[in-house]
Design a protein around this motif. Structure first.
Motif: not given
Length: 556
Positions: A305, A307, A325, A341
């Motif tokens: 993951e 950010k 992200g 994203s």
């Protein structure tokens, strides 16, 4: 004339002692070397005092000065020698001297001091009862009378009876406590955050060692068991208990398992998280910022993951899912599923690959490949898109303009191309990944077949020659050729089977279609099951399929 003149000093360093007769009394100096070397006895000193008219003194004080052997004058008595000399000593004093001499011939008393823990024995002497050094047998008897039966040092006793100094005559055996169990870790977290250095001492600042990876089955830690204590024995012969080592639990945490009681291994791939009492293997890596110069490249066995963004020139690889992200700006991303994203701005250098699905907002000058479905929520501009199943752009603008898009089953969007008639290629009905594998395998099969043919021809020619006349180097080459043809023939058979399998899978793809909910502009080039169509005029709300070997335009 004063006393000092009447009574000059007696002795000297050569004699080992020195008597000085001062106005305030008689002083005695015992030189250290003399005391250790036994240059005189206590009886000799008493005789010197008697010869010089000194009779009023404390014999225990004299013994103390001799034992101390300080090398400095020590006051023996305040009474100066009698002016009448030794010949005027009264009869009762002479009788007293005889009694004192008799006392001097007695052995000094042996005092046995046992330590509080009864692990050592100190022997010292009491010269108030006698001034003669006792024998070794007397010391040993005193030890026995005190209950000392273990650890007696005969050599120390023999040395101890040569002087009045205290000495250690016996020692017990101390207990040996067991060692506590301990954990030996088979990894080093100290390298985290340091750039990797290769074998040529070159520093790679794109590999910052942000985590320590392990694979399933790797050994994380080994427990060294505790050991039992070994009991001791005091000088009185009593056993002294020892403490056994303390055990320690295995630091088993998440995604780890214990084998053979004392070995901790990883049960999955992931990064090591050492919490002290627990060691975890985390299949999920979290990067709190962007992937760039601060982190270096990411190559992780698990999910990741991020950010922030993936900056240009940096790589993110994972065996699990990747969630970003921000955006991918010229970086390479490869994982099982990739969720972005923001969008993918390839800058004509970056690439996104996924074994399964890819989700992103947009794609611009990007290369995106996936084995499942590609989801874009806005637009794809001048990009190369490839999906094993579907490409979907049905939200917001839903536009594919420029570049090429290929899907095994279906492409769905709102707009294809634009009013400037930019060339936009769309292909369905062929899985791009299968097709790529098929092409590469066919090429490799053709090269291997040609190589085997050449080897066979060479061996057939060489069989007509008497190889016994050839040099050994040539014979070795012939043998190598002979050995190489068998594995090569086996590889060709395996490749043939794989080619047939891929051909069967490719032949099953017969339902490819393109669905456009708004407009297909001229300049679009459509390929469905290898049937081509160039769009010459706008097509509104249509579904494109293949019927009777041509592209059919049906309602949306």
């Amino acid at each position: 004339m004063d006393d000092q003149t009447l009574h000059p000093a007696v002795g000297g360093k050569e004699a080992g002692y020195l008597f000085e007769f001062r106005e305030d009394g008689v002083y005695l100096t015992i030189f250290p070397d003399a005391a250790n070397g036994l240059m005189f006895e206590l009886l000799d000193l008493r005789q010197v005092l008697q010869d010089n008219g000194v009779t009023d003194y404390d014999i225990s004080r004299l013994s103390h000065i001799v034992r101390e052997a300080a090398g400095q004058p020590a006051k023996l008595t305040s009474v100066l020698p009698s002016e009448n000399g030794p010949e005027d000593v009264p009869e009762e004093d002479a009788e007293s001297d005889k009694n004192d001499a008799a006392e001097e011939e007695q052995d000094a008393a042996v005092i046995v001091d046992i330590s509080h823990d009864r692990m050592s024995v100190t022997v010292r002497y009491d010269t108030s009862t006698g001034t003669r050094l006792p024998s070794a047998e007397a010391v040993e008897q005193a030890l026995a009378d005190s209950g000392v039966v273990y650890g007696i040092d005969a050599d120390a006793i023999r040395s101890g009876i040569e002087g009045f100094s205290p000495f250690i005559a016996a020692k017990g055996k101390p207990p040996r406590n067991g060692e506590n169990a301990r954990i030996e870790r088979h990894f080093d977290l100290g390298v985290k955050g340091r750039p990797k250095v290769d074998e040529h001492d070159r520093v790679n600042y794109k590999d910052m060692n942000l985590f320590v990876l392990v694979h399933k089955g790797d050994v994380l830690a080994v427990r060294i068991p505790q050991t039992p204590g070994e009991q001791g024995k005091d000088v009185c012969g009593n056993d002294v208990a020892a403490r056994n080592g303390r055990p320690i639990p295995m630091p088993q945490g998440k995604n780890t398992e214990v084998v053979d009681e004392n070995t901790l291994i990883a049960s999955i791939d992931g990064q090591i998280v050492d919490k002290g009492r627990k060691i975890d293997v985390d299949p999920h890596l979290v990067i709190r910022d962007s992937v760039g110069v601060g982190t270096g490249n990411i190559d992780f066995a698990g999910s990741v993951e991020i950010k922030g963004n993936v900056e240009a020139g940096f790589v993110v690889r994972a065996t699990g899912d990747i969630e970003i992200g921000g955006m991918v700006s010229g970086g390479d991303v490869e994982g099982r599923n990739v969720m972005i994203s923001g969008g993918v701005n390839g800058m004509n250098r970056g690439k996104v690959r996924a074994k399964e699905d890819v989700h992103a907002s947009f794609a611009e000058n990007a290369v995106i490949e996936c084995g499942g479905t590609l989801y874009l929520s806005d637009v794809a501009l001048h990009s190369t898109l490839s999906a094993g199943k579907r490409i979907l752009l049905e939200d917001r603008r839903g536009m594919i303009t420029g570049g090429s898009s290929a899907a095994g089953e279906e492409i769905r969007c709102k707009i294809v191309g634009n009013q400037a008639f930019v060339v936009t290629r769309m292909t369905v009905g062929v899985n791009p990944e299968l097709e790529r594998k098929y092409r590469l395998l066919c090429k490799d099969y053709k090269e291997s077949k040609q190589r085997l043919k050449q080897i066979t021809q060479m061996l057939n020619t060489l069989n007509k020659i008497d190889i016994s006349r050839l040099p050994q180097e040539r014979i070795d080459q012939i043998n190598a050729l002979t050995r190489s043809q068998f594995p090569l023939a086996g590889k060709l058979k395996r490749d043939e089977s794989e080619i047939k399998r891929l051909e069967e899978e490719l032949s099953k793809m017969q339902n490819g279609r393109i669905r456009v909910s708004d407009t297909i502009y001229p300049g679009a080039r459509i390929s469905i099951h290898s049937i081509m169509m160039n769009v010459q005029s706008e097509i509104k709300r249509a579904t494109l399929t293949v019927k009777d070997d041509h592209v059919d335009i049906g309602p949306y």
